[in-house]
Design an enzyme around this catalytic site. Structure first.
Site, PDB file in Angstrom:
ATOM      1  N   ASN A  39       0.816  -1.218   0.000  1.00  0.00           N
ATOM      2  CA  ASN A  39       0.000   0.000   0.000  1.00  0.00           C
ATOM      3  C   ASN A  39       0.848   1.267   0.000  1.00  0.00           C
ATOM      4  OD1 ASN A  39      -1.747  -2.062   2.024  1.00  0.00           O
ATOM      5  ND2 ASN A  39      -2.813  -1.153   0.305  1.00  0.00           N
ATOM      6  N   HIS A 125     -13.630  -2.943   7.120  1.00  0.00           N
ATOM      7  CA  HIS A 125     -12.384  -3.631   7.478  1.00  0.00           C
ATOM      8  C   HIS A 125     -12.514  -4.318   8.846  1.00  0.00           C
ATOM      9  CE1 HIS A 125      -8.079  -3.782   8.774  1.00  0.00           C
ATOM     10  NE2 HIS A 125      -7.915  -4.079   7.499  1.00  0.00           N
ATOM     11  N   GLU A 166     -15.781   2.910   5.593  1.00  0.00           N
ATOM     12  CA  GLU A 166     -14.508   3.316   4.988  1.00  0.00           C
ATOM     13  C   GLU A 166     -14.837   4.354   3.917  1.00  0.00           C
ATOM     14  OE1 GLU A 166     -12.024  -0.049   3.750  1.00  0.00           O
ATOM     15  OE2 GLU A 166     -13.054  -1.295   5.219  1.00  0.00           O
ATOM     16  N   SER A 170     -11.303  -1.279   1.203  1.00  0.00           N
ATOM     17  CA  SER A 170      -9.971  -1.873   1.075  1.00  0.00           C
ATOM     18  C   SER A 170      -9.917  -3.056   0.122  1.00  0.00           C
ATOM     19  CB  SER A 170      -9.447  -2.280   2.453  1.00  0.00           C
ATOM     20  OG  SER A 170     -10.386  -3.096   3.114  1.00  0.00           O
ATOM     21  N   ASP A 195     -13.177   5.706   8.037  1.00  0.00           N
ATOM     22  CA  ASP A 195     -11.804   5.201   7.959  1.00  0.00           C
ATOM     23  C   ASP A 195     -11.253   5.587   6.586  1.00  0.00           C
ATOM     24  OD1 ASP A 195      -9.483   3.763   7.628  1.00  0.00           O
ATOM     25  OD2 ASP A 195     -10.244   1.929   8.546  1.00  0.00           O
ATOM     26  N   HIS A 198      -7.472   4.221   2.802  1.00  0.00           N
ATOM     27  CA  HIS A 198      -7.069   4.061   1.396  1.00  0.00           C
ATOM     28  C   HIS A 198      -7.296   5.326   0.574  1.00  0.00           C
ATOM     29  CE1 HIS A 198      -6.122  -0.213   1.667  1.00  0.00           C
ATOM     30  NE2 HIS A 198      -7.056  -0.230   2.602  1.00  0.00           N
ATOM     31  N   LYS A 230       0.052   3.434   4.748  1.00  0.00           N
ATOM     32  CA  LYS A 230      -0.239   3.226   3.321  1.00  0.00           C
ATOM     33  C   LYS A 230       0.402   4.350   2.505  1.00  0.00           C
ATOM     34  CE  LYS A 230      -4.213   0.398   4.525  1.00  0.00           C
ATOM     35  NZ  LYS A 230      -3.538  -0.881   4.538  1.00  0.00           N
TER      36      LYS A 230
HETATM   37  C1  LIG Z   1      -9.370   0.158   5.802  1.00  0.00           C
HETATM   38  C2  LIG Z   1      -8.278  -0.206   6.752  1.00  0.00           C
HETATM   39  N1  LIG Z   1      -8.372   0.219   8.022  1.00  0.00           N
HETATM   40  C3  LIG Z   1      -7.427  -0.082   8.936  1.00  0.00           C
HETATM   41  C4  LIG Z   1      -6.327  -0.844   8.580  1.00  0.00           C
HETATM   42  C5  LIG Z   1      -5.344  -1.192   9.650  1.00  0.00           C
HETATM   43  O1  LIG Z   1      -4.246  -0.338   9.616  1.00  0.00           O
HETATM   44  P1  LIG Z   1      -2.840  -0.814  10.239  1.00  0.00           P
HETATM   45  O2  LIG Z   1      -2.235  -1.729   9.231  1.00  0.00           O
HETATM   46  O3  LIG Z   1      -2.085   0.431  10.443  1.00  0.00           O
HETATM   47  O4  LIG Z   1      -3.153  -1.528  11.499  1.00  0.00           O
HETATM   48  C6  LIG Z   1      -6.195  -1.297   7.256  1.00  0.00           C
HETATM   49  C7  LIG Z   1      -5.063  -2.119   6.784  1.00  0.00           C
HETATM   50  O5  LIG Z   1      -4.001  -2.200   7.125  1.00  0.00           O
HETATM   51  C8  LIG Z   1      -7.196  -0.972   6.326  1.00  0.00           C
HETATM   52  O6  LIG Z   1      -7.121  -1.398   5.068  1.00  0.00           O
END
Ligand SMILES: Cc1ncc(COP(=O)(O)O)c(C=O)c1O
Length: 372
Positions: A39, A125, A166, A170, A195, A198, A230
């Site tokens: 990412n 997610h 989101e 994702s 969230d 992305h 990311k």
């Molecule tokens: C939409 C989404 N939220 C949260 C996360 C979690 O983030 P982290 O990898 O920093 O724990 C991810 C993936 O890693 C994700 O794709």
């Protein structure tokens, strides 16, 4: 063999029969594989300014934060990153966590103090789903990207709800209808948690994210979370919103209080990455051009940001497709149940603006040649 180990063996066997075994593959230092799986959308994980900033903080502070910020103190780097993220996202205040996962756990749980229902998009997610679970609130799962269904749930609910989504999803990379969702939540006294994992760095003016792109930066009752791993190429997570929410998280957020803070070197590297990302319209232009080209070649819709998914006939075919690409030097994501919300299998391609043009063209050719 002990009973419980035999039981684990049987479960592993069942997963293998269903094509659901996961493999940890070695990643060599100096790996020359073309990355369309990670990412690192803007290619900032190895940017010289980012590395320099991290190196200096490493020398100043040492390897780890050595404790929670409440116990060991809060470094200048952590405070500067929070100011910078809040300013970029157009929100009052921000709090960093050691991962996006932990940020999501904290924020949904925190809202159980002021809400009595969570409405969660069906494609959210795992970290948001787990946040809903540990919030202890009743959870209603809304059909994917369906503001009318969210409105119906809220209309039937007399109390205050939090709606969780989101911005760019994702798995398939599609965009949530944020402006419409906000009309639904704001007119019914609900909170909207987005969230932006992305979309941060990719959408909106200066890459300020999906919430900013939807015109909702700083809107009342909107809370943003994101990972710093990311487009910013580092590690950590953030919750941004009103100062009173950040205050509440510092006092009560278990995954903030009882977790060692993200390492100062990573925080300093991410701070430099934010500065680079804000000025990186050139990298964003490369990313969107490549996304459109991938979509046209693979007969898929143009991605909203950097994620594009390509259906595979089944889990084994998806795994074989990804493995063949890998053998030919191209890393692609492979998503199967239970990581896909609709039970189907696909390759997930993530566009990386840092990959050289010629390598990107070769990677696309390899993906086509390895298709089932
Ligand atoms: C939409 C989404 N939220 C949260 C996360 C979690 O983030 P982290 O990898 O920093 O724990 C991810 C993936 O890693 C994700 O794709």
């Amino acid at each position: 063999m002990a009973d419980w180990l035999e039981a684990l063996d049987r479960l592993a066997h069942e997963r293998a029969k269903a094509g659901l075994t996961r493999q940890l593959r070695p990643r060599a230092a100096g790996d020359t594989v073309v990355d369309l799986a990670g990412n690192d959308y803007l290619g900032l994980s190895g940017h010289p300014r980012v590395i320099d900033a991290a190196r200096q903080a490493l020398e100043t502070y040492g390897l780890g934060a050595t404790g929670s910020r409440l116990v060991r103190g809060s470094t200048d780097a952590h405070a500067a990153l929070e100011d910078s993220l809040a300013g970029w996202l157009g929100l009052d205040a921000a709090l960093v966590f050691s991962s996006g996962y932990l940020a999501n756990l904290a924020v949904v749980r925190a809202l159980s103090a002021v809400c009595d229902l969570v409405v969660s998009d069906a494609y959210n997610h795992a970290s948001l789903i787990d946040g809903c679970r540990i919030s202890g609130l009743p959870v209603r799962v809304a059909p994917h990207n369906d503001p009318a269904a969210v409105a119906a749930v809220l209309d039937a609910h007399p109390g205050r709800a939090a709606v969780v989504t989101e911005s760019v999803f994702s798995v398939d990379g599609d965009l949530a209808p944020l402006a419409e969702l906000y009309r639904v939540t704001s007119s019914r006294g609900a909170l909207l948690i987005v969230d932006d994992a992305h979309a941060l760095g990719l959408l909106g003016d200066a890459g300020a994210g999906g919430v900013a792109a939807a015109g909702l930066a700083g809107a009342p009752d909107v809370i943003v979370t994101a990972t710093l791993s990311k487009s910013l190429g580092g590690a950590g997570g953030v919750v941004a919103g009103p100062a009173a929410l950040v205050r509440h998280l510092v006092d009560t957020g278990r995954s903030f209080i009882y977790d060692t803070a993200p390492p100062p070197a990573v925080v300093a590297g991410v701070l430099a990455a934010v500065e680079v990302a804000r000025a990186a319209d050139d990298r964003r232009a490369v990313l969107f051009r490549r996304g459109a080209h991938l979509a046209a070649t693979l007969h898929r819709p143009v991605p909203a940001a950097g994620v594009l998914s390509v259906p595979a006939p089944g889990p084994e075919a998806a795994v074989a497709w990804a493995a063949d690409c890998r053998d030919r030097g191209v890393a692609v994501g492979c998503f199967r149940p239970p990581s896909t919300p609709d039970g189907s299998s696909r390759l997930r391609l993530t566009v990386n603006a840092g990959v050289p043009e010629e390598a990107f063209a070769r990677a696309l050719q390899v993906i086509l040649e390895c298709a089932p």
